[in-house]
Scaffold this motif. Structure first.
Motif, PDB file in Angstrom:
ATOM      1  N   ALA A  46       9.581 -11.120   2.739  1.00 13.97           N
ATOM      2  CA  ALA A  46      10.646 -12.123   2.724  1.00 13.97           C
ATOM      3  C   ALA A  46      11.096 -12.507   4.126  1.00 13.97           C
ATOM      4  O   ALA A  46      11.403 -13.676   4.395  1.00 13.97           O
ATOM      5  N   ASP A  47      11.123 -11.536   5.061  1.00  9.48           N
ATOM      6  CA  ASP A  47      11.626 -11.815   6.401  1.00  9.48           C
ATOM      7  C   ASP A  47      10.983 -10.866   7.410  1.00  9.48           C
ATOM      8  O   ASP A  47      11.611  -9.912   7.880  1.00  9.48           O
TER       9      ASP A  47
ATOM     10  N   THR B 166       8.601  -5.718  -0.016  1.00  7.15           N
ATOM     11  CA  THR B 166       9.235  -6.970  -0.439  1.00  7.15           C
ATOM     12  C   THR B 166      10.108  -7.548   0.671  1.00  7.15           C
ATOM     13  O   THR B 166      10.101  -8.759   0.929  1.00  7.15           O
ATOM     14  N   ALA B 167      10.853  -6.669   1.349  1.00  5.05           N
ATOM     15  CA  ALA B 167      11.726  -7.112   2.437  1.00  5.05           C
ATOM     16  C   ALA B 167      10.909  -7.675   3.599  1.00  5.05           C
ATOM     17  O   ALA B 167      11.286  -8.698   4.202  1.00  5.05           O
TER      18      ALA B 167
ATOM     19  N   SER C  24       2.416  -5.523  -4.663  1.00  5.07           N
ATOM     20  CA  SER C  24       3.613  -4.970  -5.301  1.00  5.07           C
ATOM     21  C   SER C  24       3.225  -3.898  -6.309  1.00  5.07           C
ATOM     22  O   SER C  24       2.055  -3.768  -6.697  1.00  5.07           O
TER      23      SER C  24
END
Length: 328
Positions: free
Chosen positions: A249-250, A245-246, A280
């Protein structure tokens, strides 16, 4: 065939583990996780930050392997508890042969990062692919790359039994292609870039997906580890999900860590991971994945390997070896 030798080794080792009663529920101070170098995945930021160690409350040793069959053998021997981004085919072949392991998650989806590269001077394309018959082709035997090769040649009307397959891990296959020892090399990861300096893909990942040749790697655990330490598996998958997820996001914030863990320069790592997908935990529990899709895919992979002479017999049902409960 390498498959039958592997099957024999796995069955024997599985029997030894069962007879010796090697499962134990004692507290652990370290676990070993198998992974691939030159295979950048989002969770490697957590690997570098030792987030896994902190969350699991023990030392997590990351041990690199050359192919998925080596991972399965290490798990059967008890040297490895978790295999991250193991190939789907080594898992299917392993459980078909009695390996005491199970699938608990999907690590990564990909297509363009696992290909067969034909030397430019060979003059072989999809249109005249039958010219591969009688020629040497390098591939790691018994893994996803080998399975994709079989499916690709079937689609192009090539008799796989007339192709001279040479067992080589990706790094060695790249050397063989560049030197001209083989007319085509099939590999994954960083080796593809080296092969592309002298050749082109026989089929691109997009072309393969268009005819139903899908590619993904999985998370495997040993049966004994799952029975004795289910909480550690859940925490491992939770940390992985958070790292995925991290990254989504970036990505710029973690590229450097991922490249270092993968043993790659920054730009090649960024290019390769850009072709990866990281489903996920929620997506993995859906019908497309551990909710039914993977079970059906496992049966299909096994039947293809049997038809190609790489596996003696497919199991009737692979669902007992696939468990989505640790993702919840």
């Amino acid at each position: 065939m390498a498959f039958r030798k592997l099957a024999g080794k796995l069955a024997l080792a599985a029997g030894l583990i069962t007879s010796l009663g090697m499962s134990s529920a004692h507290a652990l101070d370290k676990i070993t996780v198998a992974y691939f170098l030159e295979w950048p995945t989002a969770n490697q930021a957590a690997q570098m930050d030792k987030t896994y160690d902190e969350a699991l409350g023990l030392e997590v040793e990351w041990r690199a392997f050359g192919n998925g069959n080596e991972m399965v053998q290490a798990m059967v021997s008890g040297d490895v508890q978790i295999a991250y981004s193991n190939g789907f085919v080594p898992f299917v072949v392993g459980v078909s042969s009695g390996a005491p392991i199970k699938l608990v998650g999907v690590a990564v989806t990909y297509a363009e990062n696992d290909l067969c590269i034909v030397r430019n001077d060979a003059g072989i394309t999809q249109a005249n692919a039958k010219e591969l018959e009688g020629k040497k082709v390098a591939t790691p035997i018994g893994n996803v790359t080998h399975y994709k090769l079989i499916r690709t040649l079937q689609h192009l009307g090539v008799d796989i039994n007339k192709v001279k397959l040479v067992q080589m891990n990706p790094a060695d296959a790249a050397v063989a292609v560049v030197r001209g020892d083989v007319v085509m090399g099939c590999a994954f990861g960083g080796a593809l870039g080296r092969m592309k300096t002298v050749g082109k893909p026989l089929m691109t990942g997009a072309e393969q997906e268009a005819v139903g040749i899908n590619t993904f790697d999985v998370v495997n655990v040993t049966d004994s580890f799952a029975a004795d330490h289910p909480d550690l598996i859940r925490k491992f998958l939770e940390v992985t999900n958070q790292a995925n997820t991290a990254y989504i996001a970036d990505p710029e914030a973690v590229y450097g860590k991922i490249a270092k863990a993968a043993g790659m320069d920054l730009e090649p790592a960024k290019e390769m991971i850009g072709n990866f997908g990281f489903p996920s935990n929620e997506e993995q529990m859906s019908e497309s994945w551990l909710g039914g899709g993977i079970q059906a895919a496992a049966k299909g992979v096994a039947e293809v390997m049997v038809s190609a002479g790489g596996l003696d017999e497919a199991l009737d049902d692979y669902s007992p070896f696939i468990d989505a409960s640790y993702l919840k």
